[in-house]
Design a protein around this motif. Structure first.
Motif: not given
Length: 347
Positions: A160-164, A179-193
């Motif tokens: 599952k593409k889920i991080i906490g 804010t930065g954590y979410k942006q960095g995660a979505k930069y790699i994979d927009p579908s990650v939760k």
């Protein structure tokens, strides 16, 4: 007899004169008094300990007289601040956003006391503020987490593409982290939760563990800790559950080797040391805000060497390569990391 009396009087006058002349030198040799006001406790292996380490280095280099005041009770924070200001400490360092608000409230009442603020911006002639671009460091952490969650060949990583992400209190500086954590995660994979929780405290490791466990149960295989002492429970949960965490503020990789991918370093120790050094060298400037980010080494990630040793040939080197590239892109301005609008950066 009269001659002897005159001689004694003259000798006494000379001694008094010598004492008066020596007073400035005695004052100059008096140790600089520095107080560190914490909104929590030492032993968090994170933000508070980092602030303390910087002042311990300053104590070694400059011979300061250091006093540390700890408490998780907001009423104590104000009492501690006023106590040290009334005692005319040369420098009072407020090492949190919460203490910054109290310094903003009381600094004008103590114009002869110098105040240093960490993680907040206060406008006053006797206050110098140091803030961090924690959003930049968290961007890198989020990117690393988003890549790591796809490495299903590593034990404990699911499909599952889920991080906490678990924070202490819901305050602007932590929202900037998020804010930065979410942006960095979505930069790699927009579908990650990205799962998000706040403990409501920086001093409750049991709550931190409970929240991290809940995120692991919901499918996260890696959780970032942004919670000071509360974060100790987050790291423990990763070890106990056979999952993974990301440390914060200090290098926490070795606390549970093989379960902490990396740590987002925030050089609070450099900030507190600088405050003392500037006072000692008469370079302290009020009404000043200094920001430390990726470009000047104020924030960043550890080299993951502890995890690399633990995983051996299963360690995903592509994460290191990508993080190096992203760091360079942030430094050059190619990547603009979003900021939380509620976190004050200027004065």
């Amino acid at each position: 007899m009269l001659s002897l009396k005159r001689k004694l009087i003259c000798a006494l006058m000379v001694a008094c004169l010598a004492l008066v002349m020596a007073l400035p030198a005695m004052a100059a040799n008096k140790p600089m008094k520095v107080a560190l006001i914490l909104s929590g406790f030492l032993g968090d292996k994170s933000f508070n300990d980092s602030a303390h380490q910087g002042l311990l280095r300053a104590k070694k280099d400059f011979g300061i007289d250091l006093k540390v005041l700890e408490s998780k009770n907001p009423a104590d924070w104000e009492a501690n601040l006023l106590s040290m200001a009334s005692a005319k400490y040369d420098l009072i360092v407020g090492s949190s956003t919460q203490i910054a608000e109290l310094i903003k409230k009381h600094a004008a009442s103590f114009p002869d006391v110098k105040f240093g603020v960490i993680d907040g911006a206060v406008k006053a002639p006797n206050v110098m503020s140091i803030i961090f671009a924690q959003n930049e460091g968290s961007f890198l952490a989020g990117a690393a987490a988003a890549m790591f969650t796809t490495k299903t060949n590593i034990p404990g990583v699911n499909d599952k593409k889920i991080i906490g992400w678990v924070g202490g209190m819901d305050i602007p500086v932590l929202q900037d982290f998020l804010t930065g954590y979410k942006q960095g995660a979505k930069y790699i994979d927009p579908s990650v939760k990205v799962l998000v929780s706040f403990a409501g405290s920086f001093s409750d490791p049991l709550k931190g563990k409970e929240l991290a466990m809940a995120q692991f149960e919901q499918g996260a295989d890696i959780v970032m800790n942004v919670a000071s002492t509360t974060g100790n429970g987050i790291l423990e949960a990763a070890k106990e559950k056979g999952r993974y965490a990301i440390g914060v503020d200090m290098d926490q990789d070795g606390i549970y080797p093989g379960h902490i991918l990396t740590s987002m370093i925030k050089r609070v120790d450099v900030a507190t040391y600088k405050l003392v050094k500037d006072v000692k060298e008469n370079k302290f400037k009020g009404n000043t805000v200094i920001e430390m980010g990726v470009a000047d080494g104020g924030v960043g990630l550890t080299d993951m060497s502890v995890m690399k040793k633990a995983l051996g040939n299963k360690f995903p080197n592509d994460i290191l390569v990508k993080i190096k590239q992203l760091t360079a892109d942030i430094r050059s301005g190619k990547i603009k990391v979003e900021q939380y609008k509620g976190f004050q950066r200027g004065i």
